[in-house]
Motif scaffolding. Structure first.
Motif, short mmCIF file in Angstrom:
data_model
loop_
_atom_site.label_atom_id
_atom_site.label_comp_id
_atom_site.label_asym_id
_atom_site.label_seq_id
_atom_site.Cartn_x
_atom_site.Cartn_y
_atom_site.Cartn_z
N THR A 198 0.84 -1.20 0.00
CA THR A 198 0.00 0.00 0.00
C THR A 198 0.87 1.25 0.00
O THR A 198 1.96 1.26 0.58
CB THR A 198 -0.89 0.05 1.26
N SER A 199 0.36 2.31 -0.65
CA SER A 199 1.07 3.59 -0.60
C SER A 199 0.21 4.59 0.19
O SER A 199 0.67 5.64 0.59
CB SER A 199 1.34 4.10 -2.01
N SER A 200 -1.07 4.22 0.41
CA SER A 200 -1.95 5.05 1.25
C SER A 200 -2.85 4.08 2.01
O SER A 200 -2.94 2.90 1.65
CB SER A 200 -2.79 5.98 0.37
N PRO A 201 -3.51 4.57 3.09
CA PRO A 201 -4.40 3.66 3.82
C PRO A 201 -5.49 3.14 2.88
O PRO A 201 -5.98 3.88 2.01
CB PRO A 201 -4.99 4.55 4.92
N GLU A 202 -5.87 1.87 3.02
CA GLU A 202 -6.89 1.28 2.15
C GLU A 202 -7.97 0.62 3.00
O GLU A 202 -7.68 0.04 4.06
CB GLU A 202 -6.27 0.22 1.23
N GLN A 225 -3.01 -0.25 6.69
CA GLN A 225 -2.29 1.02 6.83
C GLN A 225 -1.54 1.36 5.54
O GLN A 225 -1.40 0.52 4.65
CB GLN A 225 -1.26 0.90 7.98
N ALA A 226 -1.02 2.58 5.50
CA ALA A 226 -0.20 2.99 4.35
C ALA A 226 1.19 2.36 4.46
O ALA A 226 1.65 2.03 5.57
CB ALA A 226 -0.06 4.51 4.35
N ASN A 227 1.82 2.17 3.31
CA ASN A 227 3.22 1.74 3.23
C ASN A 227 3.50 0.42 3.95
O ASN A 227 4.54 0.28 4.63
CB ASN A 227 4.13 2.86 3.78
N TYR A 251 -9.32 4.10 -1.31
CA TYR A 251 -8.02 4.67 -0.98
C TYR A 251 -8.25 5.95 -0.19
O TYR A 251 -8.87 6.88 -0.69
CB TYR A 251 -7.24 4.95 -2.27
N GLU A 252 -7.76 5.96 1.03
CA GLU A 252 -8.05 7.13 1.89
C GLU A 252 -6.98 8.19 1.77
O GLU A 252 -5.90 7.92 1.25
CB GLU A 252 -8.19 6.65 3.34
#
Lengths: 98, 98
Positions: free
Chosen positions: A44-48, A78-80, A97-98
């Protein structure tokens, strides 16, 4: 050629075993997708926020504990981070995608 | 090239403004799809159960009366008929083919 934003974005992963379609929702950017039976690792690169639409998924957010989610099942990532999803039959989901 | 049934089937309609991904579910064949804002006419070859996943759709099954469906809204369409869907923003759905 119509304006690109007029067409639905389509993404393909894992040699076509996972594919998704993009959309903009009142809750922000999202994708709906399908996974063929298999085990996959995503990053993930952003919270999903993942919501199962059809099928059942086993999900591990820490590589150790696994939880099972059926239709309308929701889990947040979570992100990342990386997470694993495994399904024994086709799975449909929507990811926000938040 | 992996076995075709290993990969998710992807269909595109209306110049890419409507796209869908196929899957097999415990309730039979289905597609999840996204529609960009617009008005569309579809034809059925078998009975279909449409469930809205995200967004809002106006639907007419007879060309006269229109009903509005939001998320989790369900409508059934007979086989071998045409129906109209209109949406003012992106729409995601799952369609079950009976």
């Amino acid at each position: 050629m119509s304006n690109p934003t007029d067409t639905v974005s389509h993404n393909t992963y894992f040699d076509g075993k996972v594919q998704s379609l993009g959309l903009q929702t009142t809750d922000g950017k999202a994708t709906v997708g399908v996974m063929k039976a298999g085990s996959y690792e995503f990053g993930t690169s952003s919270p999903e926020k993942m919501i199962i639409v059809a099928g059942t998924a086993k999900v591990s957010l820490d590589g150790e504990t696994w939880n099972t989610y059926g239709p309308q099942g929701i889990f947040d990532v979570q992100a990342n981070v990386k997470f694993q999803i495994s399904c024994e039959a086709d799975l449909a989901y929507i990811c926000y995608y938040e």
